[in-house]
Design a protein around this motif. Sequence first.
Motif, PDB file in Angstrom:
ATOM      1  N   ASN A 123       0.835  -1.194   0.000  1.00  0.00           N
ATOM      2  CA  ASN A 123       0.000   0.000   0.000  1.00  0.00           C
ATOM      3  C   ASN A 123       0.874   1.250   0.000  1.00  0.00           C
ATOM      4  N   GLU A 124       0.240   2.385  -0.124  1.00  0.00           N
ATOM      5  CA  GLU A 124       0.970   3.642  -0.226  1.00  0.00           C
ATOM      6  C   GLU A 124       1.720   3.976   1.063  1.00  0.00           C
ATOM      7  N   ASP A 125       1.302   3.424   2.196  1.00  0.00           N
ATOM      8  CA  ASP A 125       1.995   3.697   3.455  1.00  0.00           C
ATOM      9  C   ASP A 125       3.416   3.160   3.437  1.00  0.00           C
ATOM     10  N   TRP A 126       3.663   2.105   2.659  1.00  0.00           N
ATOM     11  CA  TRP A 126       5.012   1.550   2.541  1.00  0.00           C
ATOM     12  C   TRP A 126       5.812   2.306   1.490  1.00  0.00           C
ATOM     13  N   ILE A 127       5.165   2.715   0.410  1.00  0.00           N
ATOM     14  CA  ILE A 127       5.871   3.341  -0.701  1.00  0.00           C
ATOM     15  C   ILE A 127       6.091   4.835  -0.473  1.00  0.00           C
ATOM     16  N   ARG A 128       5.152   5.512   0.176  1.00  0.00           N
ATOM     17  CA  ARG A 128       5.226   6.970   0.317  1.00  0.00           C
ATOM     18  C   ARG A 128       6.515   7.433   0.998  1.00  0.00           C
ATOM     19  N   PRO A 129       7.043   6.771   2.049  1.00  0.00           N
ATOM     20  CA  PRO A 129       8.243   7.279   2.723  1.00  0.00           C
ATOM     21  C   PRO A 129       9.521   7.208   1.890  1.00  0.00           C
ATOM     22  N   ILE A 130       9.523   6.517   0.765  1.00  0.00           N
ATOM     23  CA  ILE A 130      10.733   6.444  -0.054  1.00  0.00           C
ATOM     24  C   ILE A 130      11.065   7.856  -0.528  1.00  0.00           C
ATOM     25  N   GLY A 131      12.217   8.370  -0.085  1.00  0.00           N
ATOM     26  CA  GLY A 131      12.604   9.736  -0.408  1.00  0.00           C
ATOM     27  C   GLY A 131      13.638   9.795  -1.505  1.00  0.00           C
ATOM     28  N   GLY A 132      14.063  11.021  -1.832  1.00  0.00           N
ATOM     29  CA  GLY A 132      15.030  11.202  -2.901  1.00  0.00           C
ATOM     30  C   GLY A 132      15.998  12.320  -2.589  1.00  0.00           C
ATOM     31  N   GLY A 133      17.102  12.351  -3.337  1.00  0.00           N
ATOM     32  CA  GLY A 133      18.098  13.398  -3.164  1.00  0.00           C
ATOM     33  C   GLY A 133      19.446  12.970  -3.711  1.00  0.00           C
ATOM     34  N   GLY A 134      20.262  13.935  -4.084  1.00  0.00           N
ATOM     35  CA  GLY A 134      21.609  13.644  -4.560  1.00  0.00           C
ATOM     36  C   GLY A 134      21.656  13.365  -6.052  1.00  0.00           C
TER      37      GLY A 134
END
Length: 224
Positions: A123-134
């Motif tokens: 569900n989105e609760d698992w995927i949403r925290p994937i962040g980005g940067g660099g």
Amino acid sequence: MPIGRGGHRWLAPRQVPRSVAPRGDSTGTRIHWPRTLAAKRQAPLSIEHVRHRRVDARAGVLHCVALDCSGSMAHGEPLALAKGVLLRVLERAYQSRADAALVCFAAGRAEVRLPPSRARLWNEDWIRPIGGGGGTPLALGVARADQLLARSARRRPAQQRWLWLLTDGRSSELPPRPAWADHVVIVDVERHAMPLGRCRRIAEAWGAAYRDAGDAGDVADLVS
């Protein structure tokens, strides 16, 4: 060139002859990419380089997603689009009782977030925290995914292996085609004001399928 939903164009995989199983038979052949790439070396891919391997449809399918989490993805729409595609691929993999894996790459690192295992309902609760940067270590991310596929091939050699590269393509790197992927799909999430169009170039260089992330139905329909 075929037109996908929403008017977006997409590239079909390069046409290389491949035998298929007759109806009622669960076995057939697929391109053996490690041997094919070894045979072609630095030359353009041609029919005499192609090597095949026997496959059994009952051996199952592995869908490995390589997700670009770099800074250019994190600003604006691209990463959100990519997460939506990731969720659809995992859902379809679950519905088809396939295996799934996830590699995230950014800022000089490539991390296996989900090792190969039977796909579950995410569900989105698992995927949403994937962040980005660099920065975008594209070659490293592709190599890490290919290592994962190679290990899977040693354990289950008859399994079909798919690699899904979800990226905006904003990297100067053009890594070689992943040798252990039977099928490769490049999902283009570039939404910048001045697009570079590198995802399409990668797909052409690899002989891979190309999809725009806006064609969600076309992307999901590829999952077997």
